[in-house]
Design a protein around this motif. Sequence first.
Motif, PDB file in Angstrom:
ATOM      1  N   THR A 199       0.849  -1.189   0.000  1.00  0.00           N
ATOM      2  CA  THR A 199       0.000   0.000   0.000  1.00  0.00           C
ATOM      3  C   THR A 199       0.887   1.242   0.000  1.00  0.00           C
ATOM      4  N   ASN A 202       4.404   2.725   2.540  1.00  0.00           N
ATOM      5  CA  ASN A 202       4.806   2.056   3.775  1.00  0.00           C
ATOM      6  C   ASN A 202       4.956   0.556   3.531  1.00  0.00           C
ATOM      7  N   LEU A 205       1.377  -2.095   5.728  1.00  0.00           N
ATOM      8  CA  LEU A 205       0.047  -2.489   5.277  1.00  0.00           C
ATOM      9  C   LEU A 205       0.116  -3.095   3.881  1.00  0.00           C
ATOM     10  N   ARG A 220      -6.935  -7.238   3.901  1.00  0.00           N
ATOM     11  CA  ARG A 220      -6.017  -6.181   4.313  1.00  0.00           C
ATOM     12  C   ARG A 220      -5.156  -6.735   5.448  1.00  0.00           C
ATOM     13  N   ARG A 222      -1.876  -6.139   8.247  1.00  0.00           N
ATOM     14  CA  ARG A 222      -0.958  -5.232   8.947  1.00  0.00           C
ATOM     15  C   ARG A 222       0.137  -6.089   9.537  1.00  0.00           C
ATOM     16  N   ARG A 289     -11.404   0.235   0.272  1.00  0.00           N
ATOM     17  CA  ARG A 289     -10.988  -0.899   1.083  1.00  0.00           C
ATOM     18  C   ARG A 289     -12.122  -1.891   1.311  1.00  0.00           C
ATOM     19  N   LEU A 324      -4.689   5.583   6.668  1.00  0.00           N
ATOM     20  CA  LEU A 324      -3.497   4.741   6.684  1.00  0.00           C
ATOM     21  C   LEU A 324      -2.892   4.684   8.075  1.00  0.00           C
ATOM     22  N   TRP A 325      -2.837   5.840   8.733  1.00  0.00           N
ATOM     23  CA  TRP A 325      -2.238   5.872  10.063  1.00  0.00           C
ATOM     24  C   TRP A 325      -3.078   5.080  11.062  1.00  0.00           C
ATOM     25  N   GLU A 327      -4.759   2.470  10.442  1.00  0.00           N
ATOM     26  CA  GLU A 327      -4.484   1.051  10.218  1.00  0.00           C
ATOM     27  C   GLU A 327      -3.102   0.664  10.734  1.00  0.00           C
TER      28      GLU A 327
END
Length: 342
Positions: A199, A202, A205, A220, A222, A289, A324-325, A327
């Motif tokens: 993603t 970064n 993710l 998804r 992490r 998402r 994003l943060w 997640e």
Amino acid sequence: MDPLTHALLGATAAQAALGPRLGRQAWMLGALGGVLPDADILIRSTSDPLLAIEYHRHFTHALAFIPCGGALAASPWLLQKRYRPDWRPLLAASTLGYATHGLLDACTNYGTHLLWPFSPQRVAWHWITTIGPLLTLILLLGLLFSVGRRSRLPAVLSLLLAVTYVGGAAWQRERALDVQAQIAAARGHQVARAEMFPTVGNPILWRSVYQSGTTLYTDRLRILGEDNSLWKQGSRLKLFREDDLSAQALADPRIRRDFARFSYFSAGWTALADDDASVVGDARYSLRRDGFEPIWGVRFHPGSVAATEWVDYTARNRIPISELWSEISATAAGYRSVRELP
């Protein structure tokens, strides 16, 4: 990768190798060489909407084309008499910058014809996305300090940091693939093929996509520490194949040809958009998402003069920093621990 990062990588590599010999000419040559392969975006046609995606990241990005590309990048200097005595280092700097481009693009998931003309394979290592602010910043600082202090050391250090970042992303991808296999096994799925897509910006993710039967399952993930990996169930998509085209579309050889071209471009990850079943999308990417909203795709018009329409939603693409943060920091809803999988 974005043009700025390509220019910075080419410039930093040339500055590290030839800065002491060429001075500022080194990074300028490397920067031009670093962006020149993307001149292939000029290859397009109003009558063939798929020509642009067919030839972007094609022969200009190939390893075999590097000597030609390096010579082209150096030509603005070599055409001037005053630079000709140093033609060897000038050519080396531009060629080095040019060589970085295809390799960096291959680290993303778009697909790059590195092996042309010896193989039609689109090389995609799926380690990083085309937008990587941290990688760009590392290269920018290294180049600025190297040029400002007239020392190759900052450039060398930034290249080492960049390689470490990309290597870390590659390692994260392998860990994410292990989690993906656990998820598929917990569901009792026989996996026909699987891929992991990074993603934006970064290495934590990941967008998981795998095929079981004729269904694509997207999730998804992490990935952060052995005990802190989380996952969130995504959507199910029916794999769209040539046989799924309408009878009228199948009767049109142009449409069959264009579907094959788009499927090749998408590495076979094709599905209908959730909100518009007339669009066959590239399932490697999604603007949402909680469903499949392709960034790009094709729409077919059997019997029409313009039988194939290129559908481009990239203007809708936004970088959701706050989402994003949430997640990354594990505050987003819907995530579950991988340790809870059977």
